[in-house]
Write a protein that holds these residues in place. Structure first.
Motif, PDB file in Angstrom:
ATOM      1  N   ALA A   4      20.302 151.172 -99.643  1.00  0.00           N
ATOM      2  CA  ALA A   4      19.660 150.279 -98.680  1.00  0.00           C
ATOM      3  C   ALA A   4      19.968 150.750 -97.272  1.00  0.00           C
ATOM      4  CB  ALA A   4      20.165 148.848 -98.866  1.00  0.00           C
ATOM      5  N   ALA A   5      19.183 150.246 -96.349  1.00  0.00           N
ATOM      6  CA  ALA A   5      19.424 150.476 -94.929  1.00  0.00           C
ATOM      7  C   ALA A   5      19.852 149.151 -94.318  1.00  0.00           C
ATOM      8  CB  ALA A   5      18.153 150.985 -94.249  1.00  0.00           C
ATOM      9  N   PHE A   6      20.890 149.206 -93.506  1.00  0.00           N
ATOM     10  CA  PHE A   6      21.368 148.032 -92.792  1.00  0.00           C
ATOM     11  C   PHE A   6      21.123 148.258 -91.308  1.00  0.00           C
ATOM     12  CE2 PHE A   6      23.622 148.134 -96.733  1.00  0.00           C
ATOM     13  CZ  PHE A   6      23.784 146.817 -97.099  1.00  0.00           C
ATOM     14  N   PHE A   7      20.270 147.436 -90.714  1.00  0.00           N
ATOM     15  CA  PHE A   7      19.982 147.522 -89.287  1.00  0.00           C
ATOM     16  C   PHE A   7      20.815 146.446 -88.597  1.00  0.00           C
ATOM     17  CE2 PHE A   7      16.374 149.538 -91.288  1.00  0.00           C
ATOM     18  CZ  PHE A   7      16.256 150.694 -90.520  1.00  0.00           C
ATOM     19  N   ILE A   8      21.665 146.873 -87.680  1.00  0.00           N
ATOM     20  CA  ILE A   8      22.693 145.975 -87.151  1.00  0.00           C
ATOM     21  C   ILE A   8      22.560 145.748 -85.650  1.00  0.00           C
ATOM     22  CG2 ILE A   8      24.287 146.586 -89.005  1.00  0.00           C
ATOM     23  CD1 ILE A   8      25.792 148.354 -86.983  1.00  0.00           C
ATOM     24  N   ASN A   9      23.137 144.624 -85.208  1.00  0.00           N
ATOM     25  CA  ASN A   9      23.187 144.240 -83.798  1.00  0.00           C
ATOM     26  C   ASN A   9      24.626 144.301 -83.322  1.00  0.00           C
ATOM     27  OD1 ASN A   9      21.205 141.950 -85.237  1.00  0.00           O
ATOM     28  ND2 ASN A   9      20.275 143.080 -83.558  1.00  0.00           N
ATOM     29  N   PRO A  10      25.026 145.342 -82.578  1.00  0.00           N
ATOM     30  CA  PRO A  10      26.409 145.429 -82.099  1.00  0.00           C
ATOM     31  C   PRO A  10      26.861 144.234 -81.267  1.00  0.00           C
ATOM     32  CG  PRO A  10      25.354 147.554 -81.900  1.00  0.00           C
ATOM     33  CD  PRO A  10      24.284 146.564 -82.286  1.00  0.00           C
ATOM     34  N   GLY A  11      25.951 143.605 -80.548  1.00  0.00           N
ATOM     35  CA  GLY A  11      26.331 142.435 -79.760  1.00  0.00           C
ATOM     36  C   GLY A  11      26.877 141.321 -80.631  1.00  0.00           C
ATOM     37  N   PHE A  12      26.297 141.119 -81.794  1.00  0.00           N
ATOM     38  CA  PHE A  12      26.758 140.085 -82.722  1.00  0.00           C
ATOM     39  C   PHE A  12      28.126 140.459 -83.295  1.00  0.00           C
ATOM     40  CE2 PHE A  12      25.937 137.880 -87.029  1.00  0.00           C
ATOM     41  CZ  PHE A  12      26.480 136.701 -86.605  1.00  0.00           C
ATOM     42  N   LYS A  41      31.456 150.594 -91.611  1.00  0.00           N
ATOM     43  CA  LYS A  41      31.906 151.977 -91.818  1.00  0.00           C
ATOM     44  C   LYS A  41      32.030 152.282 -93.312  1.00  0.00           C
ATOM     45  CE  LYS A  41      33.984 155.876 -90.359  1.00  0.00           C
ATOM     46  NZ  LYS A  41      33.828 156.706 -89.219  1.00  0.00           N
ATOM     47  N   GLU A  42      32.536 151.340 -94.077  1.00  0.00           N
ATOM     48  CA  GLU A  42      32.657 151.526 -95.521  1.00  0.00           C
ATOM     49  C   GLU A  42      31.277 151.696 -96.166  1.00  0.00           C
ATOM     50  OE1 GLU A  42      34.318 149.088 -99.410  1.00  0.00           O
ATOM     51  OE2 GLU A  42      35.180 148.644 -97.451  1.00  0.00           O
ATOM     52  N   LEU A  43      30.318 150.879 -95.748  1.00  0.00           N
ATOM     53  CA  LEU A  43      28.945 151.038 -96.261  1.00  0.00           C
ATOM     54  C   LEU A  43      28.405 152.423 -95.929  1.00  0.00           C
ATOM     55  CD1 LEU A  43      27.379 147.578 -95.345  1.00  0.00           C
ATOM     56  CD2 LEU A  43      27.738 148.474 -97.652  1.00  0.00           C
ATOM     57  N   TYR A  44      28.611 152.840 -94.684  1.00  0.00           N
ATOM     58  CA  TYR A  44      28.141 154.155 -94.250  1.00  0.00           C
ATOM     59  C   TYR A  44      28.779 155.267 -95.090  1.00  0.00           C
ATOM     60  CZ  TYR A  44      27.560 158.348 -91.496  1.00  0.00           C
ATOM     61  OH  TYR A  44      27.274 159.625 -91.104  1.00  0.00           O
ATOM     62  N   LEU A  45      30.081 155.187 -95.297  1.00  0.00           N
ATOM     63  CA  LEU A  45      30.780 156.216 -96.078  1.00  0.00           C
ATOM     64  C   LEU A  45      30.371 156.195 -97.552  1.00  0.00           C
ATOM     65  CD1 LEU A  45      34.327 155.992 -94.459  1.00  0.00           C
ATOM     66  CD2 LEU A  45      32.588 157.793 -94.135  1.00  0.00           C
ATOM     67  N   ILE A  50      22.921 153.177 -91.838  1.00  0.00           N
ATOM     68  CA  ILE A  50      23.191 152.161 -90.819  1.00  0.00           C
ATOM     69  C   ILE A  50      22.291 152.471 -89.629  1.00  0.00           C
ATOM     70  CG2 ILE A  50      24.912 151.077 -89.334  1.00  0.00           C
ATOM     71  CD1 ILE A  50      25.471 150.751 -92.378  1.00  0.00           C
ATOM     72  N   GLY A  51      21.430 151.526 -89.288  1.00  0.00           N
ATOM     73  CA  GLY A  51      20.479 151.738 -88.203  1.00  0.00           C
ATOM     74  C   GLY A  51      20.652 150.729 -87.084  1.00  0.00           C
ATOM     75  N   ASN A  52      19.996 151.007 -85.992  1.00  0.00           N
ATOM     76  CA  ASN A  52      20.020 150.196 -84.778  1.00  0.00           C
ATOM     77  C   ASN A  52      18.955 149.104 -84.873  1.00  0.00           C
ATOM     78  OD1 ASN A  52      20.180 149.294 -82.132  1.00  0.00           O
ATOM     79  ND2 ASN A  52      19.535 151.225 -81.222  1.00  0.00           N
ATOM     80  N   HIS A  53      19.346 147.887 -84.506  1.00  0.00           N
ATOM     81  CA  HIS A  53      18.419 146.745 -84.526  1.00  0.00           C
ATOM     82  C   HIS A  53      18.487 145.982 -83.208  1.00  0.00           C
ATOM     83  CE1 HIS A  53      15.734 144.188 -86.735  1.00  0.00           C
ATOM     84  NE2 HIS A  53      16.548 143.147 -86.778  1.00  0.00           N
ATOM     85  N   THR A  54      18.762 146.685 -82.131  1.00  0.00           N
ATOM     86  CA  THR A  54      18.966 146.194 -80.765  1.00  0.00           C
ATOM     87  C   THR A  54      20.363 145.603 -80.611  1.00  0.00           C
ATOM     88  OG1 THR A  54      18.174 143.892 -80.903  1.00  0.00           O
ATOM     89  CG2 THR A  54      16.519 145.618 -80.469  1.00  0.00           C
ATOM     90  N   MET A  55      20.773 145.489 -79.392  1.00  0.00           N
ATOM     91  CA  MET A  55      22.095 144.937 -79.084  1.00  0.00           C
ATOM     92  C   MET A  55      22.178 143.463 -79.462  1.00  0.00           C
ATOM     93  SD  MET A  55      25.078 145.714 -77.790  1.00  0.00           S
ATOM     94  CE  MET A  55      24.877 147.088 -76.662  1.00  0.00           C
ATOM     95  N   ASP A  56      21.157 142.686 -79.075  1.00  0.00           N
ATOM     96  CA  ASP A  56      21.248 141.227 -79.148  1.00  0.00           C
ATOM     97  C   ASP A  56      20.142 140.552 -79.951  1.00  0.00           C
ATOM     98  OD1 ASP A  56      23.535 141.017 -77.300  1.00  0.00           O
ATOM     99  OD2 ASP A  56      22.102 141.772 -75.829  1.00  0.00           O
ATOM    100  N   HIS A  57      19.388 141.301 -80.736  1.00  0.00           N
ATOM    101  CA  HIS A  57      18.316 140.752 -81.573  1.00  0.00           C
ATOM    102  C   HIS A  57      17.283 139.981 -80.744  1.00  0.00           C
ATOM    103  CE1 HIS A  57      16.241 139.030 -85.034  1.00  0.00           C
ATOM    104  NE2 HIS A  57      16.894 139.933 -85.762  1.00  0.00           N
ATOM    105  N   LYS A  82      31.244 153.895 -83.183  1.00  0.00           N
ATOM    106  CA  LYS A  82      31.994 153.196 -84.232  1.00  0.00           C
ATOM    107  C   LYS A  82      31.964 153.945 -85.561  1.00  0.00           C
ATOM    108  CE  LYS A  82      33.381 149.544 -81.953  1.00  0.00           C
ATOM    109  NZ  LYS A  82      34.788 149.201 -81.777  1.00  0.00           N
ATOM    110  N   LEU A  83      30.847 154.617 -85.863  1.00  0.00           N
ATOM    111  CA  LEU A  83      30.719 155.322 -87.139  1.00  0.00           C
ATOM    112  C   LEU A  83      31.089 156.800 -87.030  1.00  0.00           C
ATOM    113  CD1 LEU A  83      27.387 153.843 -88.544  1.00  0.00           C
ATOM    114  CD2 LEU A  83      29.737 153.109 -88.983  1.00  0.00           C
ATOM    115  N   ASN A  84      31.227 157.274 -85.789  1.00  0.00           N
ATOM    116  CA  ASN A  84      31.453 158.693 -85.560  1.00  0.00           C
ATOM    117  C   ASN A  84      30.361 159.523 -86.246  1.00  0.00           C
ATOM    118  OD1 ASN A  84      32.791 160.881 -84.404  1.00  0.00           O
ATOM    119  ND2 ASN A  84      34.047 161.206 -86.216  1.00  0.00           N
ATOM    120  N   ALA A  85      29.119 159.071 -86.058  1.00  0.00           N
ATOM    121  CA  ALA A  85      27.961 159.715 -86.687  1.00  0.00           C
ATOM    122  C   ALA A  85      26.714 159.393 -85.875  1.00  0.00           C
ATOM    123  CB  ALA A  85      27.791 159.204 -88.112  1.00  0.00           C
ATOM    124  N   LYS A  86      25.681 160.203 -86.054  1.00  0.00           N
ATOM    125  CA  LYS A  86      24.417 159.953 -85.372  1.00  0.00           C
ATOM    126  C   LYS A  86      23.727 158.723 -85.942  1.00  0.00           C
ATOM    127  CE  LYS A  86      22.098 163.126 -83.529  1.00  0.00           C
ATOM    128  NZ  LYS A  86      21.353 164.137 -82.894  1.00  0.00           N
TER     129      LYS A  86
END
Length: 156
Positions: A4-12, A41-45, A50-57, A82-86
């Motif tokens: 799966a892909a998880f699109f996340i909001n770092p602000g949250f 990070k565990e999901l990524y590894l 892990i994708g970008n879904h804007t800072m604040d949704h 945070k992931l040390n990855a692109k």
């Protein structure tokens, strides 16, 4: 055996108690805490995207240049740090073609290799092949809903 892909909001994720309370009540209307950076990070590894879904949704309409940079570029930079990855994947919030304007879309396309819409999932691409359409599934949906949506997705 499903990826799966998880699109996340770092602000949250990074927000204080007040930010998170407002986010849950007025933005996404759920009563669940965000995943921690350790969980992400565990999901990524484990091989999940892990994708970008804007800072604040927020909807990406009529924003200033600085707001666009924060919502799209700064959010991406935090994820990469945070992931040390692109972070090459972006799905804009609310997902419909009316929830993003051309300025924000152009920036998202410049910053990410893959940009996803939530519209028109029966076709693979939208906006002159610039955007990949996706199916949106929430982790807390009942299993029968997930099976229904997956069974009604056109295979490519």
């Amino acid at each position: 055996n499903t990826n799966a892909a998880f699109f996340i909001n770092p602000g949250f994720i990074n927000g204080d108690k007040k930010y998170k309370k407002n986010f849950k009540k007025n933005v996404v209307h759920v009563n669940k805490e965000p995943m921690s950076w350790e969980m992400i990070k565990e999901l990524y590894l484990d091989g999940f995207l892990i994708g970008n879904h804007t800072m604040d949704h927020i909807r990406l309409l009529g924003l200033s240049d600085q707001q666009c940079l924060t919502q799209i570029t700064k959010s991406k930079e935090i994820i990469e740090d945070k992931l040390n990855a692109k972070c090459e994947h972006f799905a804009w919030t609310y997902g419909t073609l009316k929830d993003i304007d051309s300025k924000a879309l152009d920036l998202a396309l410049k910053e990410h290799k893959y940009v996803f819409s939530g519209d028109n999932y029966t076709k693979y691409y939208s906006l002159n092949n610039r955007v990949i359409n996706r199916r949106h599934i929430e982790g807390d949906w009942p299993l029968n809903h997930v099976k229904y949506f997956l069974s009604h997705t056109k295979q490519y």
